[in-house]
Scaffold this active site. Structure first.
Site, short mmCIF file in Angstrom:
data_model
loop_
_atom_site.label_atom_id
_atom_site.label_comp_id
_atom_site.label_asym_id
_atom_site.label_seq_id
_atom_site.Cartn_x
_atom_site.Cartn_y
_atom_site.Cartn_z
N PRO A 258 0.81 -1.20 -0.04
CA PRO A 258 -0.08 0.17 0.14
C PRO A 258 0.75 1.33 -0.04
O PRO A 258 0.71 2.15 1.00
CB PRO A 258 -0.97 0.19 1.35
CG PRO A 258 0.16 -0.95 2.06
CD PRO A 258 0.85 -1.88 1.36
N CYS A 259 1.51 1.63 -1.03
CA CYS A 259 2.27 2.91 -1.23
C CYS A 259 1.35 4.07 -1.17
O CYS A 259 1.79 5.08 -0.85
CB CYS A 259 3.08 2.80 -2.37
SG CYS A 259 2.17 2.38 -3.93
N HIS A 260 -0.13 3.72 -1.36
CA HIS A 260 -0.99 4.89 -1.28
C HIS A 260 -1.19 5.40 0.11
O HIS A 260 -1.40 6.45 0.19
CB HIS A 260 -2.23 4.41 -2.05
CG HIS A 260 -2.95 3.30 -1.17
ND1 HIS A 260 -2.33 1.76 -1.76
CD2 HIS A 260 -3.77 3.13 -0.41
CE1 HIS A 260 -3.16 1.06 -1.03
NE2 HIS A 260 -4.14 1.76 -0.18
#
Length: 290
Positions: A258-260
């Site tokens: 989850p780089c978001h």
């Protein structure tokens, strides 16, 4: 050298413990080719292995063995990538019995073999397919070891999305095979099918530093967020926020890794490889299910 450390703030560098850690680090750095065991290090210092393990781990944030592996990996990658040394010779040069042990070391730390590291995907077969998702068309890329890539595309940008991903591993063989990627796509975007008992297999292909950043992202809870500076602290590199940001941007498995959830220091929505609008959509989607 990228060595993950996490030193407790209530410990100060004085006394015999600090001297022990300093001497162990010197020995491991100088004698890594001999792959000295914990017992051998302890004998040279006149301590018991158990005592040395506790002292070093408390001060350095990782065990003597883990530090030795990090040193060995750094040298192995330099020999393989920069000096173009054959795998067997590189294995022997860094003090391992052969490429089998070196392979295990890379798989443990980077989820990839040293041969794959050197070859930039050479020898890998990556199957890919396009699938509908809540956030536009999803490009799903898999190997026989699990999900290796997940990207997004707006209408008409599917090919550009593929080329963007393929540049990460330019020597891999790519096969369009939606049948192979359908089951991954179905699980990724159906939260009812997320299960700790049947985890999704992912295959992280990146440098040691990048993989540690991506692993830190996997620890961020669903519906929550973190900052680049917190990730830098998490991996023991508190001054590496910019490098962390670059590694976040290179994350090949969007949404799943989850780089978001990584935000700027003040909580602002910083850049997202697949567009800020999509980042807002993903965060909103998660918030509604958290």
């Amino acid at each position: 050298m990228n060595v993950a450390t996490s030193i407790p703030t209530d410990i100060t560098p004085d006394g015999t413990d600090y001297d022990t850690v300093r001497r162990v680090i010197e020995m491991l750095t100088e004698d890594y080719r001999d792959q000295p065991s914990l017992e051998r290090l302890a004998a040279r210092l006149g301590q018991s292995p158990t005592q040395l393990q506790k002292v070093f781990t408390r001060w350095a944030g990782l065990s003597p063995k883990a530090f030795l592996q990090a040193v060995t990996l750094d040298h192995a990658k330099r020999l393989l990538r920069e000096e173009d040394m054959p795998l067997l010779e590189a294995s022997i040069e860094v003090g391992l019995s052969g490429p089998g042990r070196l392979h295990d070391l890379f798989v443990t730390h980077e989820a990839m073999s040293p041969g794959e590291w050197k070859a930039r995907g050479g020898g890998l077969v990556i199957r890919y397919g396009y699938h509908p998702s809540p956030f536009g068309t999803a490009l799903v890329m898999v190997t026989d070891r699990g999900l290796a890539g997940l990207a997004f595309a707006d209408p008409g940008e599917e090919r550009a999305s593929f080329e963007d991903m393929a540049r990460r591993w330019p020597n891999a063989a790519y096969v369009e095979d939606s049948a192979a990627t359908t089951r991954y796509a179905a699980r990724i975007f159906d939260s009812d099918r997320w299960s700790a008992e049947e985890p999704l297999r992912i295959f992280l292909i990146g440098s040691d530093f990048q993989v540690r950043v991506w692993q830190a992202l996997l620890k961020v809870p669903f519906g929550k967020a973190t900052t680049y500076s917190r990730i830098a602290d998490e991996i023991g590199q508190p001054s590496a926020s910019r490098a962390v940001g670059a590694a976040v941007g290179r994350n090949p498995i969007s949404f799943v890794v989850p780089c978001h959830r990584a935000l700027g220091k003040g909580g602002e929505l910083t850049g997202y490889h697949w567009g800020l609008t999509r980042k807002r959509a993903i965060l909103g989607w998660e918030a509604g299910r958290a």
